[in-house]
Design a protein around this motif. Structure first.
Motif, mmCIF file in Angstrom:
data_model
loop_
_atom_site.group_PDB
_atom_site.id
_atom_site.type_symbol
_atom_site.label_atom_id
_atom_site.label_comp_id
_atom_site.label_asym_id
_atom_site.label_seq_id
_atom_site.Cartn_x
_atom_site.Cartn_y
_atom_site.Cartn_z
ATOM 1 N N LEU A 129 0.216 11.249 3.853
ATOM 2 C CA LEU A 129 -1.201 10.913 3.689
ATOM 3 C C LEU A 129 -1.286 9.808 2.628
ATOM 4 C CD1 LEU A 129 -4.022 11.710 4.762
ATOM 5 C CD2 LEU A 129 -4.286 13.081 2.700
ATOM 6 N N PRO A 130 -1.129 8.565 3.053
ATOM 7 C CA PRO A 130 -1.082 7.457 2.087
ATOM 8 C C PRO A 130 -2.324 7.428 1.204
ATOM 9 C CG PRO A 130 -0.507 6.720 4.300
ATOM 10 C CD PRO A 130 -1.038 8.108 4.443
ATOM 11 N N ALA A 131 -2.103 7.277 -0.084
ATOM 12 C CA ALA A 131 -3.207 7.242 -1.043
ATOM 13 C C ALA A 131 -3.764 5.829 -1.165
ATOM 14 C CB ALA A 131 -2.728 7.735 -2.402
ATOM 15 N N GLY A 132 -5.013 5.746 -1.638
ATOM 16 C CA GLY A 132 -5.629 4.446 -1.888
ATOM 17 C C GLY A 132 -5.661 3.575 -0.654
ATOM 18 N N ASP A 133 -5.221 2.313 -0.812
ATOM 19 C CA ASP A 133 -5.218 1.387 0.317
ATOM 20 C C ASP A 133 -3.848 1.297 0.978
ATOM 21 O OD1 ASP A 133 -3.851 0.131 -1.696
ATOM 22 O OD2 ASP A 133 -4.908 -1.796 -1.514
#
Length: 422
Positions: A129-133
């Motif tokens: 679940l990639p964080a930020g951008d």
């Protein structure tokens, strides 16, 4: 003096004994939480998460719902808990969908609700679940770099959690104010539950500064976008002292130590003395293999530091620095290195395997070796040392019929290494 006529069958039986000691059906019953006034939501991630969910459903006397994610081919039928499948060891879109699903499951809970988290090894890759951008491609790049770096699992997970929107306790934080009970099957040397599956429900104290130091130490070549994010305050992970985690409960339900002791007891029952070197070994697989080989040869030559016959056991999780483009995993690499070290020393047989049933990217758990492995490879026109140099241990063991393939076991307490010296 006991004599084992069929060492390969003996070692395989010990592996299954070790796995059985971590069977969810055996370990979950004693660790059920109290029933809540409100809802019970079950979440899970890891190679054995579906089997844990299946057992938990049967044990839980009351309503529940939820979802778990496991590796493709590792599913087990459940009635009330949905089982999702995703890629391992590199994340994919299905893993991203699973992460979002687990977060949705804990949305809107109250302090009267209970979340039961079934956590075991493999969950890091299964919960992207990639964080930020950041994007999924960025998280895949991080995993690729880590898997080829030789970094220990503790370092890998300290870095992973700083690019994630679900790891490092973030899933538990999202479940607040519900109580979260984490039932953990440890595949981590030292059994720190916050490091298993990168701790989606268990925060730890590693910081982004720690992550940056580890990236430098292991010379990881990460995309600049990822590096910029880790340097930013946005990558900061939840603090274990946060009041959101105060009511939570963490229970280590299975570990390598218990499984190795079960194998040792079975060996002793067969008349073979057993010693456990450590349940938390780390380091380069080929180097650990050389050390084990030196010990086994010392026993053969001098009955020191142990008298033969003896079974030498160890656990933990070694690493492999990728140098070539062969097939294999840490256990086959360990074993090929060991085979080179015991070549010609009679009376030594060994098995090294991952207790989840998969070693590396192939479909085997590990392999068998003995004092004649290298000479048998030579008879087949194969140079064992050359195969080790290019990380191609799987091909070597497959060529002489010594691959060990038990299939998915439904649990994961790290590597199992057993060396029989007669």
């Amino acid at each position: 003096m006991a004599v084992i006529a069929n060492p390969k069958a003996f070692l395989e039986a010990l592996f299954h004994t070790a796995v059985a000691a971590a069977d969810p059906a055996k370990v979950l019953a004693a660790n059920l939480p109290e029933k809540p006034k409100g809802r019970t939501v079950v979440l899970g991630a890891g190679k054995g998460a579906a089997q844990m969910a299946q057992v938990f459903e049967k044990l839980w006397d009351g309503p529940l719902s939820g979802a778990v994610v496991t590796r493709y081919g590792y599913a087990a039928p459940c009635e009330r808990i949905e089982v999702l499948e995703a890629a391992h060891p590199l994340p994919d879109e299905n893993g991203l969908t699973a992460s979002r699903r687990l977060l949705k499951e804990v949305s809107g809970l109250t302090e009267e609700d209970l979340v039961v988290a079934l956590i075991c090894g493999g969950g890091s890759a299964l919960l992207p679940l990639p964080a930020g951008d950041l994007t999924l491609d960025d998280e895949v790049a991080v995993n690729k770099a880590l898997l080829s770096s030789g970094a220990p699992i503790s370092a890998m997970n300290a870095i992973r959690k700083h690019v994630s929107g679900i790891k490092g306790g973030r899933l538990a934080a999202a479940a607040w104010p519900a109580k979260v009970v984490s039932l953990v099957v440890s595949d981590i040397p030292g059994d720190d539950p916050a490091l298993v599956a990168s701790g989606p429900t268990i925060p730890d104290r590693s910081t982004r500064e720690d992550a940056l130091r580890l990236i430098e130490r292991y010379r990881l070549d990460l995309p600049e976008k990822v590096m910029a994010f880790i340097r930013s305050e946005a990558s900061a992970a939840p603090d274990p002292s946060d009041t959101k985690f105060r009511r939570n409960d963490i229970r280590l339900v299975a570990s390598a130590a218990v499984s190795l002791e079960a194998a040792a007891e079975r060996a002793r029952a067969a008349g073979i003395e057993a010693v456990i070197l450590s349940d938390a070994m780390e380091g380069e697989a080929r180097e650990v293999g050389r050390i084990h080989a030196a010990i086994a040869r010392e026993v053969v030559a001098r009955d020191h530091p142990f008298r033969k016959p003896v079974l030498i056991l160890s656990g933990g999780e070694t690493t492999v620095t990728i140098r070539g483009k062969g097939k294999g995993g840490r256990n086959t690499e360990f074993l090929l290195s060991l085979a080179l070290g015991i070549d010609g020393a009679g009376g030594i047989s060994a098995l090294a395997a991952d207790t989840d049933g998969i070693d590396g990217s192939e479909d085997n758990a590990g392999a068998f070796a003995n004092s004649s492995t290298i000479s048998r490879l030579a008879s087949a026109g194969m140079d064992g040392a050359a195969f080790l140099d290019r990380n191609d241990a799987w091909t070597a063991f497959d060529a002489i019929g010594d691959i060990f393939k038990p299939g998915p076991t439904g649990t994961n307490v790290n590597d199992f290494r057993a060396i029989l010296v007669q």
